[in-house]
Design a protein around this motif. Structure first.
Motif, PDB file in Angstrom:
ATOM      1  N   MET A   1       0.828  -1.197   0.000  1.00 44.34           N
ATOM      2  CA  MET A   1       0.000   0.000   0.000  1.00 44.34           C
ATOM      3  C   MET A   1       0.868   1.255   0.000  1.00 44.34           C
ATOM      4  O   MET A   1       0.591   2.212  -0.725  1.00 44.34           O
ATOM      5  N   PHE A   2       1.937   1.242   0.769  1.00 39.50           N
ATOM      6  CA  PHE A   2       2.848   2.387   0.813  1.00 39.50           C
ATOM      7  C   PHE A   2       3.552   2.580  -0.525  1.00 39.50           C
ATOM      8  O   PHE A   2       3.638   3.699  -1.039  1.00 39.50           O
ATOM      9  N   MET A   3       4.044   1.484  -1.102  1.00 39.58           N
ATOM     10  CA  MET A   3       4.749   1.586  -2.383  1.00 39.58           C
ATOM     11  C   MET A   3       3.830   2.087  -3.487  1.00 39.58           C
ATOM     12  O   MET A   3       4.212   2.934  -4.299  1.00 39.58           O
TER      13      MET A   3
ATOM     14  N   SER B   1      -4.312   9.596  -6.096  1.00 37.01           N
ATOM     15  CA  SER B   1      -3.120   8.825  -5.762  1.00 37.01           C
ATOM     16  C   SER B   1      -3.327   7.991  -4.503  1.00 37.01           C
ATOM     17  O   SER B   1      -2.845   6.860  -4.420  1.00 37.01           O
ATOM     18  N   LEU B   2      -4.055   8.514  -3.504  1.00 37.77           N
ATOM     19  CA  LEU B   2      -4.334   7.736  -2.298  1.00 37.77           C
ATOM     20  C   LEU B   2      -5.278   6.576  -2.582  1.00 37.77           C
ATOM     21  O   LEU B   2      -5.083   5.475  -2.068  1.00 37.77           O
TER      22      LEU B   2
ATOM     23  N   GLY C   1       1.533   6.322  -6.957  1.00 39.39           N
ATOM     24  CA  GLY C   1       0.371   7.156  -7.257  1.00 39.39           C
ATOM     25  C   GLY C   1       0.691   8.627  -7.184  1.00 39.39           C
ATOM     26  O   GLY C   1       0.227   9.422  -8.011  1.00 39.39           O
ATOM     27  N   PHE C   2       1.499   9.046  -6.195  1.00 42.62           N
ATOM     28  CA  PHE C   2       1.881  10.453  -6.096  1.00 42.62           C
ATOM     29  C   PHE C   2       2.761  10.875  -7.261  1.00 42.62           C
ATOM     30  O   PHE C   2       2.726  12.030  -7.683  1.00 42.62           O
ATOM     31  N   LEU C   3       3.552   9.961  -7.795  1.00 38.59           N
ATOM     32  CA  LEU C   3       4.403  10.289  -8.933  1.00 38.59           C
ATOM     33  C   LEU C   3       3.620  10.327 -10.245  1.00 38.59           C
ATOM     34  O   LEU C   3       3.966  11.086 -11.150  1.00 38.59           O
ATOM     35  N   VAL C   4       2.553   9.526 -10.356  1.00 34.17           N
ATOM     36  CA  VAL C   4       1.821   9.411 -11.612  1.00 34.17           C
ATOM     37  C   VAL C   4       0.663  10.402 -11.692  1.00 34.17           C
ATOM     38  O   VAL C   4       0.489  11.080 -12.709  1.00 34.17           O
TER      39      VAL C   4
END
Length: 54
Positions: A13-15, A30-31, A20-23
């Protein structure tokens, strides 16, 4: 009933949240991506490993 390795689920989930934050430009998207996809993949891998140990 097999035991689930929750560390693996939270790790995926963290990875996926980081990915998601990068894409995605939107924080909510992203969350949702991180929790949904990361949780599903982590759950699949952790239950598969738990079944192999039995």
């Amino acid at each position: 009933m097999s035991k689930i390795s929750w560390f693996g689920v939270f790790l995926f989930m963290f990875m996926m949240s980081v990915v998601g934050f990068l894409v995605f430009d939107n924080i909510v998207s992203s969350l949702i991506f991180g929790i949904g996809v990361g949780g599903a993949i982590g759950w699949l891998f952790s239950t598969k490993k738990a079944k192999e140990k039995e």
